[in-house]
Design a protein around this motif. Structure first.
Motif, PDB file in Angstrom:
ATOM      1  N   LEU A  84       0.682  -1.251   0.080  1.00  0.00           N
ATOM      2  CA  LEU A  84       0.144   0.130   0.085  1.00  0.00           C
ATOM      3  C   LEU A  84       0.996   1.204   0.203  1.00  0.00           C
ATOM      4  CD1 LEU A  84      -2.552   1.622   0.448  1.00  0.00           C
ATOM      5  CD2 LEU A  84      -2.390   1.146   2.934  1.00  0.00           C
ATOM      6  N   ILE A  85       0.860   2.010  -0.919  1.00  0.00           N
ATOM      7  CA  ILE A  85       1.578   3.385  -1.118  1.00  0.00           C
ATOM      8  C   ILE A  85       0.750   4.454  -0.972  1.00  0.00           C
ATOM      9  CG2 ILE A  85       3.036   4.731  -2.404  1.00  0.00           C
ATOM     10  CD1 ILE A  85       4.136   2.260  -3.775  1.00  0.00           C
ATOM     11  N   HIS A 117      -8.455   5.859   6.814  1.00  0.00           N
ATOM     12  CA  HIS A 117      -9.174   5.052   6.265  1.00  0.00           C
ATOM     13  C   HIS A 117      -8.711   3.919   5.508  1.00  0.00           C
ATOM     14  CE1 HIS A 117     -12.166   7.657   7.792  1.00  0.00           C
ATOM     15  NE2 HIS A 117     -12.206   8.762   6.998  1.00  0.00           N
ATOM     16  N   CYS A 118      -7.727   4.248   4.710  1.00  0.00           N
ATOM     17  CA  CYS A 118      -6.825   3.325   3.703  1.00  0.00           C
ATOM     18  C   CYS A 118      -6.296   2.357   4.559  1.00  0.00           C
ATOM     19  CB  CYS A 118      -5.862   4.074   2.857  1.00  0.00           C
ATOM     20  SG  CYS A 118      -6.837   5.072   1.361  1.00  0.00           S
ATOM     21  N   LEU A 119      -5.573   2.772   5.646  1.00  0.00           N
ATOM     22  CA  LEU A 119      -4.757   1.500   6.583  1.00  0.00           C
ATOM     23  C   LEU A 119      -5.876   0.692   7.110  1.00  0.00           C
ATOM     24  CD1 LEU A 119      -2.260   3.583   8.573  1.00  0.00           C
ATOM     25  CD2 LEU A 119      -1.691   1.621   6.958  1.00  0.00           C
ATOM     26  N   GLU A 120      -6.961   1.342   7.539  1.00  0.00           N
ATOM     27  CA  GLU A 120      -8.088   0.224   7.999  1.00  0.00           C
ATOM     28  C   GLU A 120      -8.749  -0.675   6.848  1.00  0.00           C
ATOM     29  OE1 GLU A 120     -12.658   1.236   9.825  1.00  0.00           O
ATOM     30  OE2 GLU A 120     -10.936   2.242  10.731  1.00  0.00           O
ATOM     31  N   SER A 121      -8.957  -0.065   5.745  1.00  0.00           N
ATOM     32  CA  SER A 121      -9.461  -1.006   4.830  1.00  0.00           C
ATOM     33  C   SER A 121      -8.751  -1.801   4.301  1.00  0.00           C
ATOM     34  CB  SER A 121      -9.977   0.005   3.593  1.00  0.00           C
ATOM     35  OG  SER A 121     -11.028   1.021   4.250  1.00  0.00           O
ATOM     36  N   ALA A 122      -7.259  -1.584   4.002  1.00  0.00           N
ATOM     37  CA  ALA A 122      -6.337  -2.432   3.356  1.00  0.00           C
ATOM     38  C   ALA A 122      -5.766  -3.569   4.315  1.00  0.00           C
ATOM     39  CB  ALA A 122      -5.398  -1.451   2.965  1.00  0.00           C
ATOM     40  N   TRP A 123      -5.680  -3.286   5.718  1.00  0.00           N
ATOM     41  CA  TRP A 123      -5.316  -4.074   6.846  1.00  0.00           C
ATOM     42  C   TRP A 123      -5.516  -5.570   6.373  1.00  0.00           C
ATOM     43  CZ3 TRP A 123      -2.506  -1.454  10.799  1.00  0.00           C
ATOM     44  CH2 TRP A 123      -2.005  -2.545  11.826  1.00  0.00           C
ATOM     45  N   PRO A 124      -6.767  -5.928   6.236  1.00  0.00           N
ATOM     46  CA  PRO A 124      -6.997  -7.413   5.789  1.00  0.00           C
ATOM     47  C   PRO A 124      -6.255  -7.864   4.627  1.00  0.00           C
ATOM     48  CG  PRO A 124      -9.001  -6.194   6.613  1.00  0.00           C
ATOM     49  CD  PRO A 124      -8.014  -5.320   6.369  1.00  0.00           C
ATOM     50  N   LEU A 125      -6.360  -6.900   3.646  1.00  0.00           N
ATOM     51  CA  LEU A 125      -5.754  -7.445   2.496  1.00  0.00           C
ATOM     52  C   LEU A 125      -4.335  -7.672   2.303  1.00  0.00           C
ATOM     53  CD1 LEU A 125      -7.590  -5.079   0.177  1.00  0.00           C
ATOM     54  CD2 LEU A 125      -7.754  -7.486  -0.018  1.00  0.00           C
ATOM     55  N   LEU A 126      -3.509  -7.092   3.396  1.00  0.00           N
ATOM     56  CA  LEU A 126      -2.026  -7.279   3.448  1.00  0.00           C
ATOM     57  C   LEU A 126      -1.598  -8.364   4.266  1.00  0.00           C
ATOM     58  CD1 LEU A 126      -1.473  -3.441   4.315  1.00  0.00           C
ATOM     59  CD2 LEU A 126      -0.429  -4.485   2.331  1.00  0.00           C
ATOM     60  N   HIS A 128      -1.134 -11.613   4.129  1.00  0.00           N
ATOM     61  CA  HIS A 128      -1.197 -12.932   3.311  1.00  0.00           C
ATOM     62  C   HIS A 128      -0.022 -13.383   3.062  1.00  0.00           C
ATOM     63  CE1 HIS A 128      -5.410 -12.721   1.942  1.00  0.00           C
ATOM     64  NE2 HIS A 128      -5.704 -11.685   2.116  1.00  0.00           N
ATOM     65  N   ASP A 129       0.461 -14.259   1.923  1.00  0.00           N
ATOM     66  CA  ASP A 129       1.753 -14.865   1.723  1.00  0.00           C
ATOM     67  C   ASP A 129       2.970 -13.859   1.782  1.00  0.00           C
ATOM     68  OD1 ASP A 129       0.064 -16.949   2.036  1.00  0.00           O
ATOM     69  OD2 ASP A 129      -0.107 -17.409  -0.148  1.00  0.00           O
ATOM     70  N   ASN A 130       2.925 -13.200   0.740  1.00  0.00           N
ATOM     71  CA  ASN A 130       4.257 -12.216   0.533  1.00  0.00           C
ATOM     72  C   ASN A 130       4.340 -11.292   1.745  1.00  0.00           C
ATOM     73  OD1 ASN A 130       4.947 -13.343  -1.600  1.00  0.00           O
ATOM     74  ND2 ASN A 130       3.531 -12.174  -2.963  1.00  0.00           N
ATOM     75  N   PRO A 131       5.701 -11.131   2.391  1.00  0.00           N
ATOM     76  CA  PRO A 131       5.696 -10.082   3.489  1.00  0.00           C
ATOM     77  C   PRO A 131       5.114  -8.913   2.661  1.00  0.00           C
ATOM     78  CG  PRO A 131       7.853 -11.442   3.089  1.00  0.00           C
ATOM     79  CD  PRO A 131       6.688 -11.781   1.998  1.00  0.00           C
ATOM     80  N   PRO A 132       4.271  -8.188   3.300  1.00  0.00           N
ATOM     81  CA  PRO A 132       3.627  -7.128   2.789  1.00  0.00           C
ATOM     82  C   PRO A 132       4.255  -5.754   3.348  1.00  0.00           C
ATOM     83  CG  PRO A 132       2.296  -7.920   4.493  1.00  0.00           C
ATOM     84  CD  PRO A 132       3.504  -8.744   4.454  1.00  0.00           C
ATOM     85  N   GLN A 133       3.928  -4.560   2.838  1.00  0.00           N
ATOM     86  CA  GLN A 133       4.750  -3.312   2.906  1.00  0.00           C
ATOM     87  C   GLN A 133       3.768  -2.289   2.833  1.00  0.00           C
ATOM     88  OE1 GLN A 133       8.178  -2.633   0.427  1.00  0.00           O
ATOM     89  NE2 GLN A 133       9.082  -1.273   2.076  1.00  0.00           N
ATOM     90  N   VAL A 134       3.893  -1.223   3.861  1.00  0.00           N
ATOM     91  CA  VAL A 134       3.113  -0.055   3.752  1.00  0.00           C
ATOM     92  C   VAL A 134       4.108   0.878   3.697  1.00  0.00           C
ATOM     93  CG1 VAL A 134       1.620   1.725   4.927  1.00  0.00           C
ATOM     94  CG2 VAL A 134       1.116  -0.818   5.118  1.00  0.00           C
ATOM     95  N   VAL A 135       3.636   1.906   2.698  1.00  0.00           N
ATOM     96  CA  VAL A 135       4.802   2.997   2.576  1.00  0.00           C
ATOM     97  C   VAL A 135       3.927   4.389   2.634  1.00  0.00           C
ATOM     98  CG1 VAL A 135       6.182   4.252   0.749  1.00  0.00           C
ATOM     99  CG2 VAL A 135       6.066   1.569   0.657  1.00  0.00           C
ATOM    100  N   GLY A 136       4.381   5.257   3.385  1.00  0.00           N
ATOM    101  CA  GLY A 136       3.597   6.630   3.482  1.00  0.00           C
ATOM    102  C   GLY A 136       4.724   7.480   2.976  1.00  0.00           C
TER     103      GLY A 136
END
Length: 234
Positions: A84-85, A117-126, A128-136
């Protein structure tokens, strides 16, 4: 760039400047990209060029239902996110006739809401299998503090404080957080001095995407001409 890290990417603030350049380069590198931003001809052109890889998401993410709807569409198309960028440099949805004194308050306020709102909405999508990343990604506009800057920074008045407040919770779910922002004189992100550079949207996007696989906690982005990266409403 290691596309196994950012194969499915959601980019906000994607209709111009740095956000649009990030979308373009991610698509060129083979990623699938969900682009949130005001509808524009350049995004439509990219959609025709990459019909299977680009998902256009039009909606004001400072409204919770818009972020939820964006996440629902991503779920329907891909089932998960790798990255998530949050390109929170300006605001695609400020009215063109917004008075100058209200522009910066609007940028900070709308990005605080959209990030939450984006963090809250994207959290379940992140998760999963690949090590996910959030970029602000923050600019000199969005890093400003709401209300009296002499007051302590909190999650309600400071975007960088809001992002940092999520770091431990994200790490507990094996989600890395990278904050890219101008140098904060109160809290040193890096040990060396960083001079402002003549970044273009393309060169800044290129360097950011080259660095993200290293998953740094913080990167400093100092630009001489902010409008090249985050155009203000005209």
């Amino acid at each position: 760039m290691n596309n196994s890290i950012t194969n499915r990417v959601w980019v906000t603030g994607a209709s111009s400047g740095l956000g649009l350049a990030l979308v373009e380069q991610l698509l060129e590198q083979g990623s699938r990209v969900a682009a949130s931003g005001r509808a524009c001809e350049l995004l439509q052109d990219l959609s025709r060029q990459y019909p299977e890889s680009l998902l256009l998401l039009d909606g004001n993410l400072s409204e919770p239902y818009a972020a939820q709807e964006a996440a629902r569409q991503i779920t329907d198309h891909w089932g998960a996110l790798d990255c998530l960028i949050l390109n929170a440099g300006t605001c695609d949805y400020l009215a063109i006739d917004t008075p100058a004194p209200a522009i910066f308050e609007g940028i900070v306020s709308s990005n605080l809401s959209a990030t939450r709102h984006c963090l809250e909405s994207a959290w379940p999508l992140l998760q999963h299998d690949n090590p996910p990343q959030v970029v602000g990604i923050l600019s000199r506009y969005s890093v400003l503090q709401l209300d009296d800057p002499g007051q302590p920074a909190t999650v309600d008045n400071s975007l960088i404080q809001l992002l940092n407040s999520q770091r431990a919770a994200l790490a507990a779910q094996a989600i890395d957080l990278t904050i890219i922002a101008p140098l904060d004189l109160k809290f040193a992100q890096v040990s060396e001095q960083v001079a402002p550079e003549q970044w273009t949207a393309h060169t800044a996007a290129e360097v950011i995407l080259d660095r993200l696989p290293d998953r740094p906690a913080n990167l400093v982005l100092e630009a001489l001409h902010l409008n090249d990266l985050w155009p203000l409403p005209r």
